[in-house]
Design a protein around this motif. Structure first.
Motif, PDB file in Angstrom:
ATOM      1  N   LEU A  55     -63.500  95.628   9.692  1.00  0.00           N
ATOM      2  CA  LEU A  55     -61.700  95.417   9.652  1.00  0.00           C
ATOM      3  C   LEU A  55     -60.947  96.436   8.876  1.00  0.00           C
ATOM      4  N   MET A  56     -60.616  96.666   7.674  1.00  0.00           N
ATOM      5  CA  MET A  56     -59.883  97.161   7.292  1.00  0.00           C
ATOM      6  C   MET A  56     -59.679  98.530   7.432  1.00  0.00           C
ATOM      7  N   ILE A  57     -61.160  99.152   7.801  1.00  0.00           N
ATOM      8  CA  ILE A  57     -61.139 100.728   7.919  1.00  0.00           C
ATOM      9  C   ILE A  57     -59.995 101.012   9.699  1.00  0.00           C
ATOM     10  N   GLU A  58     -60.632  99.350  10.545  1.00  0.00           N
ATOM     11  CA  GLU A  58     -59.882  99.461  11.709  1.00  0.00           C
ATOM     12  C   GLU A  58     -58.185  99.466  11.453  1.00  0.00           C
ATOM     13  N   HIS A  59     -58.446  98.707  10.489  1.00  0.00           N
ATOM     14  CA  HIS A  59     -56.363  98.761   9.878  1.00  0.00           C
ATOM     15  C   HIS A  59     -56.098 100.539   9.649  1.00  0.00           C
TER      16      HIS A  59
ATOM     17  N   VAL B   5     -54.276  91.355   0.134  1.00  0.00           N
ATOM     18  CA  VAL B   5     -55.750  91.069   0.217  1.00  0.00           C
ATOM     19  C   VAL B   5     -56.176  91.213   1.809  1.00  0.00           C
ATOM     20  N   ASP B   6     -55.968  89.689   1.271  1.00  0.00           N
ATOM     21  CA  ASP B   6     -56.168  89.494   3.151  1.00  0.00           C
ATOM     22  C   ASP B   6     -55.250  89.646   4.096  1.00  0.00           C
ATOM     23  N   LYS B   7     -54.335  90.564   3.526  1.00  0.00           N
ATOM     24  CA  LYS B   7     -53.585  91.295   4.706  1.00  0.00           C
ATOM     25  C   LYS B   7     -53.323  92.395   4.725  1.00  0.00           C
ATOM     26  N   LEU B   8     -54.241  93.067   4.022  1.00  0.00           N
ATOM     27  CA  LEU B   8     -54.439  94.488   3.758  1.00  0.00           C
ATOM     28  C   LEU B   8     -55.869  94.798   4.463  1.00  0.00           C
ATOM     29  N   VAL B   9     -56.826  93.363   4.610  1.00  0.00           N
ATOM     30  CA  VAL B   9     -58.435  93.489   4.886  1.00  0.00           C
ATOM     31  C   VAL B   9     -57.948  93.742   6.958  1.00  0.00           C
ATOM     32  N   VAL B  10     -57.438  92.507   6.913  1.00  0.00           N
ATOM     33  CA  VAL B  10     -57.444  92.347   8.086  1.00  0.00           C
ATOM     34  C   VAL B  10     -55.618  92.338   8.556  1.00  0.00           C
ATOM     35  N   ARG B  11     -55.048  93.216   9.980  1.00  0.00           N
ATOM     36  CA  ARG B  11     -53.937  93.557  10.464  1.00  0.00           C
ATOM     37  C   ARG B  11     -53.348  92.863  11.246  1.00  0.00           C
TER      38      ARG B  11
END
Length: 370
Positions: A348-352, A78-84
């Motif tokens: 942040l997830m949308i930006e990713h 989850v953390d890597k999915l949200v913050v690239r």
């Protein structure tokens, strides 16, 4: 909230199954009890209905995004999915917020059980909360987390009942909305727009870990879009039924569990049956969140894991202490706050996702030139 089991042997899933799974993630006891929906939408009258439509549109859009991001990137954490970016402090913040949210939901369910048993049988709320917390802790320690799937079967039954109540309400009273004067009583949700955005954000963030992994099992992107659309439509229909039922009888909104109060008004037997179903839904929600909470902690610390029983019991006891605040008050405070905090990570997830899509298109152009 339900636990969705996945794995390498899991078969490809179609739109209908995805839609049911998606809706199941959100149909927790707070949702179908009416308290959550009333605070975020019903209390704002007609504007709340617009807010509900906006919130469901957001759940649909971000739901499709999550599935596609997982499918393209193959990232499961989850953390890597949200913050690239590889920024430890940001990724740690995601984990901490997720832990706090899981614990907060456990606390809300303990409070809900206390309110339910008090509303049904006059049992002191603290005793009812303690009973649920003890049962949840025991089942969790017994390694029966898989029972959540069986208990989550009560949610569809509750959903059908709320739909029936909504249909009966409309047929008897027509479509009614609460007076806008009742809105804005919660300073954390001063407007219907803020309430709608907060609702969509905390619900999305709280279910990333359960929804996004389904991306790799989708038959196609079209199936993903159709499936999320089905799920959002189910959520909208149930929410509409709940809100119409309560709006037709505004006095119900003063109860800790409005839909239980409505069921009780249909007869003692109906009230008890609905109450039992709602209690089982609370149990399933609390268990899935406690298992999720302790699992993350145990993965992070072997030392705490070595004291698994003591830690789990301590967590259960802490939820009972927190539940003394009250079911409605906890929903009115915890959910909005997490809505604000999680909105940052949703962005942040949308930006990713945008970055991954751009990278994919750039690679396609290079391949075409080659």
């Amino acid at each position: 909230m339900v636990l969705i089991q996945g794995g390498d042997r899991m078969k490809k899933i179609g739109a209908l199954n995805l839609g049911l799974a998606f809706a199941g993630c959100f149909l927790g006891a707070g949702y179908v009890s009416g308290q959550e929906l009333w605070q975020f939408f019903g209390s704002f009258g007609l504007k709340g209905a617009v807010g509900l439509a906006i919130a469901m549109a957001m759940l649909f859009g971000v739901g499709v995004l999550m599935l596609d991001l997982n499918r393209i990137s193959g990232i499961a954490d989850v953390d890597k999915l949200v913050v690239r970016w590889n920024i430890p402090i940001l990724r740690a913040a995601v984990t901490v917020l997720e832990l706090l949210f899981l614990f907060g939901v456990c606390t809300i369910m303990s409070a809900g059980a206390g309110a339910l048993l008090n509303q049904l049988f006059g049992i002191p709320t603290a005793l009812g909360s303690a009973a649920l917390a003890a049962l949840v802790a025991f089942v969790s320690l017994a390694g029966l987390g898989g029972m959540v799937a069986a208990f989550s079967a009560t949610v569809p039954v509750l959903a059908v009942v709320t739909l029936v109540f909504g249909i009966i309400s409309v047929s008897q009273n027509g479509v009614q909305f609460a007076q806008p004067a009742a809105a804005g009583s919660n300073p954390l949700m001063g407007s219907w727009v803020v309430a709608a955005l907060s609702f969509a954000c905390y619900n999305t963030f709280g279910n990333i870990a359960m929804i996004s992994p389904l991306g790799e099992f989708m038959k196609s992107k079209k199936a993903a879009v159709c499936g999320i659309a089905v799920g959002a439509a189910v959520l909208l229909a149930i929410a509409g039924s709940v809100l119409l039922s309560i709006s037709a009888r505004p006095s119900l909104s003063e109860a800790e569990l409005p839909m239980l109060a409505l069921a009780q008004s249909k007869g003692k037997a109906v009230g008890i049956v609905y109450g039992v179903l709602l209690l089982l839904a609370m149990f399933g929600t609390a268990l899935s969140n406690l298992v999720g909470f302790t699992s993350i902690i145990f993965r992070k610390s072997e030392r705490i894991k070595s004291h698994k029983t003591l830690f789990t019991v301590a967590c259960a006891a802490a939820t009972v202490c927190g539940s003394l605040v009250g079911f409605g008050d906890l929903i009115g405070v915890i959910y909005p706050i997490f809505g604000y905090c999680s909105s940052v990570f949703i962005v942040l997830m949308i930006e990713h996702y945008i970055n991954v899509r751009k990278a994919g298109k750039a690679n396609e152009k290079v391949a075409d030139k080659a």
